[in-house]
Design a protein around this motif. Structure first.
Motif, PDB file in Angstrom:
ATOM      1  N   UNK A  68       0.846  -1.173  -0.077  1.00 11.11           N
ATOM      2  CA  UNK A  68      -0.121   0.155   0.140  1.00 11.11           C
ATOM      3  C   UNK A  68       1.004   1.238   0.036  1.00 11.11           C
ATOM      4  N   UNK A  69       0.508   2.229  -0.924  1.00  8.81           N
ATOM      5  CA  UNK A  69       1.499   3.353  -0.997  1.00  8.81           C
ATOM      6  C   UNK A  69       1.546   4.072   0.237  1.00  8.81           C
ATOM      7  N   UNK A  70       0.367   4.544   1.006  1.00  8.78           N
ATOM      8  CA  UNK A  70       0.537   5.573   1.942  1.00  8.78           C
ATOM      9  C   UNK A  70       1.330   5.069   3.181  1.00  8.78           C
ATOM     10  N   UNK A  71       1.100   3.781   3.645  1.00 15.20           N
ATOM     11  CA  UNK A  71       2.072   3.209   4.856  1.00 15.20           C
ATOM     12  C   UNK A  71       3.581   2.930   4.301  1.00 15.20           C
ATOM     13  N   UNK A  72       3.745   2.768   2.882  1.00 15.64           N
ATOM     14  CA  UNK A  72       4.970   2.575   2.689  1.00 15.64           C
ATOM     15  C   UNK A  72       5.684   3.984   2.785  1.00 15.64           C
ATOM     16  N   UNK A  73       5.102   4.951   2.261  1.00 16.95           N
ATOM     17  CA  UNK A  73       5.707   6.508   2.266  1.00 16.95           C
ATOM     18  C   UNK A  73       6.009   6.624   3.681  1.00 16.95           C
ATOM     19  N   UNK A 123       9.245   8.488  14.954  1.00 17.61           N
ATOM     20  CA  UNK A 123       9.355   7.828  13.997  1.00 17.61           C
ATOM     21  C   UNK A 123       9.316   6.251  14.419  1.00 17.61           C
ATOM     22  N   UNK A 124       9.615   5.585  15.746  1.00 20.49           N
ATOM     23  CA  UNK A 124       9.240   4.531  15.699  1.00 20.49           C
ATOM     24  C   UNK A 124       7.973   4.043  15.846  1.00 20.49           C
ATOM     25  N   UNK A 125       7.172   5.186  16.686  1.00 19.51           N
ATOM     26  CA  UNK A 125       5.659   4.721  16.500  1.00 19.51           C
ATOM     27  C   UNK A 125       5.022   4.690  15.225  1.00 19.51           C
ATOM     28  N   UNK A 126       5.720   5.571  14.338  1.00 20.21           N
ATOM     29  CA  UNK A 126       4.981   5.378  12.960  1.00 20.21           C
ATOM     30  C   UNK A 126       5.532   4.225  12.176  1.00 20.21           C
ATOM     31  N   UNK A 127       6.821   3.638  12.512  1.00 22.31           N
ATOM     32  CA  UNK A 127       6.810   2.361  11.857  1.00 22.31           C
ATOM     33  C   UNK A 127       5.977   1.257  12.517  1.00 22.31           C
ATOM     34  N   UNK A 128       5.658   1.435  13.704  1.00 24.72           N
ATOM     35  CA  UNK A 128       4.712   0.414  14.236  1.00 24.72           C
ATOM     36  C   UNK A 128       3.378   0.571  13.806  1.00 24.72           C
ATOM     37  N   UNK A 129       2.957   1.753  13.400  1.00 23.74           N
ATOM     38  CA  UNK A 129       1.751   2.062  12.939  1.00 23.74           C
ATOM     39  C   UNK A 129       1.648   1.413  11.407  1.00 23.74           C
ATOM     40  N   UNK A 130       2.653   1.552  10.567  1.00 25.93           N
ATOM     41  CA  UNK A 130       2.793   1.094   9.313  1.00 25.93           C
ATOM     42  C   UNK A 130       2.739  -0.443   9.431  1.00 25.93           C
ATOM     43  N   UNK A 131       3.429  -1.059  10.409  1.00 25.98           N
ATOM     44  CA  UNK A 131       3.502  -2.723  10.492  1.00 25.98           C
ATOM     45  C   UNK A 131       2.226  -3.097  10.783  1.00 25.98           C
ATOM     46  N   UNK A 132       1.333  -2.174  11.581  1.00 34.93           N
ATOM     47  CA  UNK A 132      -0.106  -2.583  11.702  1.00 34.93           C
ATOM     48  C   UNK A 132      -1.024  -2.593  10.682  1.00 34.93           C
ATOM     49  N   UNK A 133      -0.721  -2.273   9.550  1.00 34.94           N
ATOM     50  CA  UNK A 133      -1.424  -1.802   8.656  1.00 34.94           C
ATOM     51  C   UNK A 133      -1.432  -3.085   7.749  1.00 34.94           C
TER      52      UNK A 133
END
Length: 680
Positions: free
Chosen positions: A467-472, A520-530
């Motif tokens: 998915x584009x938004x989580x990858x960005x 940044x770490x929280x954002x990576x966690x949210x991306x992983x949860x996607x």
């Protein structure tokens, strides 16, 4: 007392050793605290107005007197809860004999009346702490008097509200044999500490608010003013961060939905002041370092506490319905709305009057840290406005037009993600910027490697997340981590070349790095949860299913008796990588429960979690039913299984951010006191 049965009279007559902490004494202490708050509002303000030091110095003593009275009141209410005194209405409605002791204590702030008393106690302790630390901070006497007077006025308003509409010491006659108990969803260690942490953040913002109003009254805001206010902003922001992080963790593992944020209106009511106070943290840095953004900092301080008051109003007025809401009494809501209007409206009117009278501030180029702080504030305030509109628009539409409107995750995701992406981009750039002036070539040179790492991370994240938004988002999070780490390395090299290799980097540098890395770490966690996967299956005892590359076997379901609930506990055996019959030794056992609370006639799922740095395995036990088979009927159980990559990173990032605030505060506390240069 006529008409009351003798046994009820005996219930109201505590033993001699309990008399001191009786509810009546608690009510008296609350009333006395309200009187001290009124005096704290009037006398120091009069002293500052008349330039009379003796009156101005009364503020500290009155603040401590009020705090001690509220400590007494809170101990009285706590004694009633622990002793199961169900003649006290708030105890009867929120406690029970079979409830564990921790939740009897947590129940003090798990209801409207008790939470309001805690609100008052935290505010009084903040005022007392300010009075105690004023001398070391070299806070001018008359500025201190004005700040304490404003805090006293806020305490007086809420003290009157508590006494007139929400007394936690109201009696219930005849007392019931047992209480109604607490909402089972709130009987969790996380929820025992989540509200106090939030209150420390909400109420702590009253001190920057008081500094802002006092600065407007004095018509003088200096870098010293920013230095006096900044520790309170940092502390409030840190507590808010911890409270929101803990609340998000609670929603993840208690509600059993497998997610961490649901854009619930009351969740948003805590996010809004967090966003505005985050902007305030950055603007006070600019005031202290460069004597700029003074009017903006004043407005943010007023807005942040006003948003906290608005959240207090929303969860107690009945406008918002949520598991978090405390009360739904319109009469109380009107009283709170009046307090909100007087405090916030008065402060905003004073700002509109006095702010134009402040001298013009010096300009600065956009490609500097000052310019980055301005852009940061614009983006954070844009996010704050989006969440505010999305939260308040539906209830106002219903109130004005009698139409039900739902604003949920699709709206918030589509509007906040683009702004947040710009914010992440800025977090990486700011590391390469300096105060006053920065060479563009130096910025480009410092950001080459972070940009390269971010570009390499994007295709990898796109393959993984699809998915584009989580990858960005993930690529920008890598950009922020790399830029922050390289800035720390550059600072260390500068120290080394200057012969200061043994001198550590400033605490402010470590604090900023931890906070930005935490984002940044929280954002990576949210991306992983996607990329999380889940499935709902039905299994008999002994049955198994393949999910997320693992074999899940329901080995047993057994009854369990808790302190105030009955439960059915499942034993799930997880093995890898395939699921042949009787093959593969389980590497993990999960025990989700389905609990029934008879007092509330409510059933609640107790999630089973296996947490690793790379992801969580998450299981929820649902109801059972009889299923027809070729050999007859058999009992099957509904199970919801989740595989949540990088989930724990979300809360680890929140802890990093809060740790950054702690380091910044410790660094400030070690600084030597600086003379006030005659201010005040």
């Amino acid at each position: 007392m006529e008409g009351i049965a003798p046994q009820h009279l005996r219930a109201l007559q505590p033993a001699a050793w309990q008399w001191f902490l009786s509810p009546e004494n608690g009510h008296f202490a609350l009333a006395l605290a309200c009187a001290f708050a009124c005096a704290q509002c009037l006398l120091p303000a009069l002293g500052a107005r008349l330039r009379e030091p003796r009156l101005a110095r009364l503020g500290g003593g009155l603040a401590w007197s009020q705090a001690l009275c509220l400590v007494m009141a809170f101990l009285c209410l706590g004694t009633a809860a622990v002793q199961d005194d169900f003649s006290v209405r708030s105890v009867a409605e929120n406690s029970a004999r079979a409830k564990p002791l921790l939740y009897k204590v947590a129940g003090l702030w798990g209801n409207h009346e008790g939470s309001l008393l805690l609100w008052l106690l935290v505010l009084a302790l903040c005022a007392a702490l300010l009075a105690t630390t004023a001398r070391r901070a070299q806070l001018p006497l008359f500025l201190q008097a004005r700040v304490l007077a404003i805090l006293g006025g806020i305490s007086a308003a809420f003290g009157l509200f508590c006494l007139l509409t929400s007394s936690p010491f109201g009696r219930l006659l005849p007392p019931p044999a047992d209480g109604a108990g607490m909402n089972p969803m709130l009987q969790d260690p996380g929820l025992a500490f989540h509200p106090p942490l939030l209150y420390l953040g909400y109420v702590g913002l009253a001190v920057p608010f008081a500094f802002a109003v006092a600065g407007l009254m004095d018509k003088r805001v200096t870098p010293r003013w920013g230095g006096w206010m900044k520790p309170w902003v940092l502390a409030s922001w840190g507590f808010l961060t911890c409270g929101i992080t803990l609340g998000s963790w609670w929603s993840y593992y208690v509600l059993g939905w497998g997610g961490y944020w649901f854009w619930d209106p009351v969740e948003n009511a805590s996010l809004i002041p967090w966003l505005s106070s985050t902007a305030l943290v950055h603007s006070t840095i600019a005031v202290e370092k460069r004597d700029v953004l003074k009017s903006w900092s004043l407005l943010l301080a007023i807005a942040s506490f006003s948003f906290s008051l608005a959240g207090t109003f929303l969860v107690r007025s009945g406008i918002l319905n949520s598991v978090h809401a405390f009360a739904s009494d319109p009469a109380r809501g009107v009283f709170l709305l009046l307090i909100l209007g007087v405090i916030s409206g008065g402060a905003l009117a004073l700002f509109a009057w006095r702010a134009p009278q402040f001298p013009a501030e010096p300009g600065f180029p956009l490609l500097t840290r000052e310019g980055a702080l301005v852009l940061n504030n614009i983006l954070l305030c844009t996010l704050c406005a989006i969440v505010l509109v999305g939260t308040l628009y539906p209830p106002f539409v219903q109130l004005l037009f009698s139409r039900t409107l739902s604003v949920g995750k699709p709206f918030f995701d589509s509007t906040t993600i683009p702004v947040f992406l710009l914010l992440l981009l800025l977090l990486g750039i700011v590391c390469a910027l300096g105060w006053r002036y920065t060479k563009p070539a130096a910025v480009l040179r410092a950001l080459r490697l972070p940009a390269l790492l971010g570009c390499l991370a994007f295709p990898l994240a796109l393959i993984w997340l699809a998915a584009f938004p989580p990858a960005l988002c993930a690529a920008l999070a890598v950009w922020v981590l790399a830029a922050t780490a390289l800035e720390l390395q550059r600072r260390w090299q500068v120290n080394h070349r200057a012969g200061r290799a043994r001198k550590p980097l400033p605490a402010s540098q470590w604090a900023m790095a931890l906070a930005h890395m935490g984002v940044a770490v929280s954002v990576l966690g949210m991306c992983g949860m996607s990329a999380a996967r889940h499935d709902i299956v039905e299994l008999p005892v002994g049955g198994s299913v393949s999910f997320a590359g693992r074999c899940w076997k329901l080995a047993a379901v057994s009854p369990v008796q808790g302190p105030n609930y009955r439960a059915e506990r499942a034993m799930l055996q997880v093995s890898r990588p395939t699921c042949p019959t009787n093959a593969g030794k389980p590497f993990l056992r999960l025990t989700p429960e389905r609990r029934f609370f008879p007092l509330q006639d409510q059933t609640l799922a107790q999630v089973a979690l296996h947490i690793t740095p790379l992801g969580d395995l998450y299981a929820v036990l649902g109801p059972s039913r009889l299923q027809a088979t070729p050999h007859g009927r058999q009992l099957v159980w509904v199970l919801r299984l989740h595989d949540n990559p990088l989930a724990v990173w979300i809360w680890a990032g929140g802890l990093f951010m809060a740790l950054g605030a702690v380091i910044a505060l410790l660094g400030r506390s070690r600084r030597p006191a600086v003379a006030a240069r005659g201010e005040g």
